[in-house]
Design an enzyme around this catalytic site. Structure first.
Site, PDB file in Angstrom:
ATOM      1  N   HIS A  79       4.619   6.104   2.470  1.00 26.02           N
ATOM      2  CA  HIS A  79       4.601   7.353   3.252  1.00 26.02           C
ATOM      3  C   HIS A  79       5.448   7.219   4.528  1.00 26.02           C
ATOM      4  O   HIS A  79       5.876   8.215   5.089  1.00 26.02           O
ATOM      5  CB  HIS A  79       3.169   7.739   3.630  1.00 26.02           C
ATOM      6  CG  HIS A  79       2.357   8.304   2.492  1.00 26.02           C
ATOM      7  ND1 HIS A  79       2.725   9.439   1.812  1.00 26.02           N
ATOM      8  CD2 HIS A  79       1.196   7.900   1.930  1.00 26.02           C
ATOM      9  CE1 HIS A  79       1.819   9.707   0.871  1.00 26.02           C
ATOM     10  NE2 HIS A  79       0.887   8.781   0.915  1.00 26.02           N
ATOM     11  N   SER A 105       0.602   3.747   1.812  1.00 29.44           N
ATOM     12  CA  SER A 105       0.842   4.280   3.161  1.00 29.44           C
ATOM     13  C   SER A 105       2.190   3.818   3.720  1.00 29.44           C
ATOM     14  O   SER A 105       2.829   4.549   4.482  1.00 29.44           O
ATOM     15  CB  SER A 105      -0.279   3.866   4.113  1.00 29.44           C
ATOM     16  OG  SER A 105      -1.490   4.429   3.683  1.00 29.44           O
ATOM     17  N   HIS A 160       0.747  -3.279   6.463  1.00 26.47           N
ATOM     18  CA  HIS A 160      -0.489  -3.180   7.249  1.00 26.47           C
ATOM     19  C   HIS A 160      -1.652  -3.809   6.488  1.00 26.47           C
ATOM     20  O   HIS A 160      -2.793  -3.674   6.879  1.00 26.47           O
ATOM     21  CB  HIS A 160      -0.790  -1.721   7.596  1.00 26.47           C
ATOM     22  CG  HIS A 160      -1.082  -0.891   6.392  1.00 26.47           C
ATOM     23  ND1 HIS A 160      -0.077  -0.397   5.587  1.00 26.47           N
ATOM     24  CD2 HIS A 160      -2.240  -0.510   5.843  1.00 26.47           C
ATOM     25  CE1 HIS A 160      -0.629   0.268   4.585  1.00 26.47           C
ATOM     26  NE2 HIS A 160      -1.933   0.215   4.703  1.00 26.47           N
ATOM     27  N   CYS A 173       0.845  -1.196   0.000  1.00 27.97           N
ATOM     28  CA  CYS A 173       0.000   0.000   0.000  1.00 27.97           C
ATOM     29  C   CYS A 173       0.881   1.247   0.000  1.00 27.97           C
ATOM     30  O   CYS A 173       2.001   1.228   0.508  1.00 27.97           O
ATOM     31  CB  CYS A 173      -0.894  -0.027   1.236  1.00 27.97           C
ATOM     32  SG  CYS A 173      -1.982   1.393   1.405  1.00 27.97           S
ATOM     33  N   CYS A 203      -7.027  -3.492   3.655  1.00 27.79           N
ATOM     34  CA  CYS A 203      -6.929  -2.025   3.590  1.00 27.79           C
ATOM     35  C   CYS A 203      -7.559  -1.483   2.307  1.00 27.79           C
ATOM     36  O   CYS A 203      -8.568  -0.792   2.345  1.00 27.79           O
ATOM     37  CB  CYS A 203      -5.476  -1.548   3.703  1.00 27.79           C
ATOM     38  SG  CYS A 203      -5.316   0.246   3.449  1.00 27.79           S
TER      39      CYS A 203
HETATM   40  C1  CXF Z   1      -3.370   4.328   6.541  1.00 27.07           C
HETATM   41  C2  CXF Z   1      -3.905   5.342   7.492  1.00 27.07           C
HETATM   42  C3  CXF Z   1      -2.824   5.846   8.396  1.00 27.07           C
HETATM   43  C4  CXF Z   1      -2.092   4.731   9.042  1.00 27.07           C
HETATM   44  C5  CXF Z   1      -1.565   3.751   8.052  1.00 27.07           C
HETATM   45  C6  CXF Z   1      -2.632   3.226   7.184  1.00 27.07           C
HETATM   46  N1  CXF Z   1      -4.470   3.892   5.796  1.00 27.07           N
HETATM   47  C7  CXF Z   1      -4.406   3.202   4.641  1.00 27.07           C
HETATM   48  O1  CXF Z   1      -3.444   2.891   4.031  1.00 27.07           O
HETATM   49 ZN    ZN Z   2      -3.183   0.971   3.268  1.00 23.59          ZN
END
Ligand code: CXF
Ligand code: ZN
Length: 372
Positions: free
Chosen positions: A47, A44, A63, A42, A169
């Site tokens: 990030h 995220s 996650h 993902c 997710c």
């Molecule tokens: C994220 C939201 C913030 C924490 C990590 C996961 N959501 C989806 O990827």
């Molecule tokens: Zn995610």
């Protein structure tokens, strides 16, 4: 026990996942040992690497995870060894204010999501003399994790875990953004900015809800094509092109709703999403950006005069324990597509290639398949 996992040791432009040897503690109260079968890549987690999401480091990524329970600790009632589970990146206690009022995506146990400790504060992973956190208390970029039973959702044994993993997710986050948060209805016009791993599922949700016009906005042709395959009625390569299209489709009225699911949200896309909606319409922001950046810069007067709504959503405002299995039920009857979302698979050692492919726009969803 010993295991291996992809760890973010530092953030920044040169940061990457480092597959490291890890020490893993046995499961304690309300905890279980899981062998991950599959982990979704993902944005995220990207990030985390860039530092957009302020996480405690070092952190094992991942996650979006599905696997098989190997051992349970004391007091675990939800699952038993051998059960197949898909995990929620948001733990659900069932009793806090949010859980008990139907908003379990906001469960108070989520407070340490980015710290990576389990509810109660324990760090189960250790390496190089220190504690290692697990992304969203899961760490599915490891071969095995000890997780909270509050994160686990038991699923039927016959479901393919390499596909079911996507409902941890990406699928409910996108689908719920359209169905639950934007409340897309029959005949609506909805514009979705960014049709990668999240936005493609907003397209699926909008189609499920009966929208008449589903406009997928993405600069990449492969993503626009996939969006059209999964339900978009129109696509546009830029916000400006989408603006002209929606003006035409709605006789100048504007879209009923817009959903922002680009990989990195900025003020420009939010303004485009705001300008494209009609009076009384809504902008739903699902994507993330650098946490310190002010990514919403809009005319408050226009918001007031046209009674527009700008709203955020986490997990598509879905309830994890209910919606994870619901997505799988819809998959079984062909109403939610999962097989079509997985564009590439990788071994754990290939994880940085997976993230390079994500950056290069090659993936709708890349998936790590762990060795058994
Ligand atoms: C994220 C939201 C913030 C924490 C990590 C996961 N959501 C989806 O990827
Ligand atoms: Zn995610």
């Amino acid at each position: 026990m010993k295991t291996r996992g992809a760890v973010c040791w530092e953030t920044g432009p040169k940061a990457h996942w480092e597959v490291s040897e890890l020490e893993l503690d046995p499961p304690g109260d309300h905890e279980l040992l899981i062998r991950w079968v599959a982990a979704g890549l993902c944005h995220s987690d990207e990030h985390v690497i860039t530092g957009d999401l302020p996480c405690r480091l070092p952190l094992i990524g991942g996650h979006e995870g599905a696997g098989i329970v190997e051992e349970v600790g004391p007091s675990v009632t939800k699952v038993k060894p051998g059960d197949h589970v898909v995990c929620s990146f948001l733990p659900v206690c069932g009793t806090c204010r949010w859980c008990s009022t139907g908003r379990s995506n906001l469960c108070d146990l989520g407070a340490t999501l980015l710290e990576g400790s389990l509810p109660g504060g324990a760090f189960k992973f250790h390496a190089r003399g220190g504690d290692i956190g697990a992304m969203c208390m899961l760490g599915s970029f490891a071969e095995r994790s000890v997780i909270s039973e509050y994160s686990a959702v038991k699923v039927d044994d016959d479901l393919p875990l390499d596909k079911a993993v996507l409902v941890g997710c990406g699928v409910p986050t996108g689908w719920g953004s359209a169905v639950y948060k934007a409340k897309v209805g029959p005949g609506d016009t909805v514009v979705i900015y960014g049709t990668g791993g999240i936005g493609i599922n907003a397209v699926q949700g909008a189609r499920h809800a009966g929208a008449a016009n589903i406009v997928a906005v993405d600069p990449l042709a492969n993503k626009r094509e996939k969006a059209e395959e999964l339900g978009a009625t129109h696509s546009a390569a830029s916000g400006a092109e989408a603006g002209e299209l929606v003006t035409r489709l709605t006789n100048g009225v504007g879209a009923d709703s817009s959903i922002v699911t680009v990989g990195t949200v900025d003020a420009t896309v939010v303004e485009q999403a705001f300008d494209i909606i009609r009076k009384g319409g809504s902008v739903t922001i699902t994507g993330l950006g650098p946490i310190a950046e002010k990514t919403i810069q809009l005319s408050g007067t226009m918001l007031t005069l046209f009674e527009k709504t700008v709203q955020g959503t986490i997990f598509g405002s879905s309830n994890p324990m209910y919606d994870i299995t619901k997505m799988l039920d819809l998959y079984r009857i062909g109403q939610v597509k999962l097989d079509e979302l997985c564009t590439n698979t990788y071994s754990l050692d290939e994880i940085n290639q997976g993230y390079q492919d994500l950056r290069d726009g090659k993936n709708i969803r890349g998936v790590v398949l762990h060795a058994s």
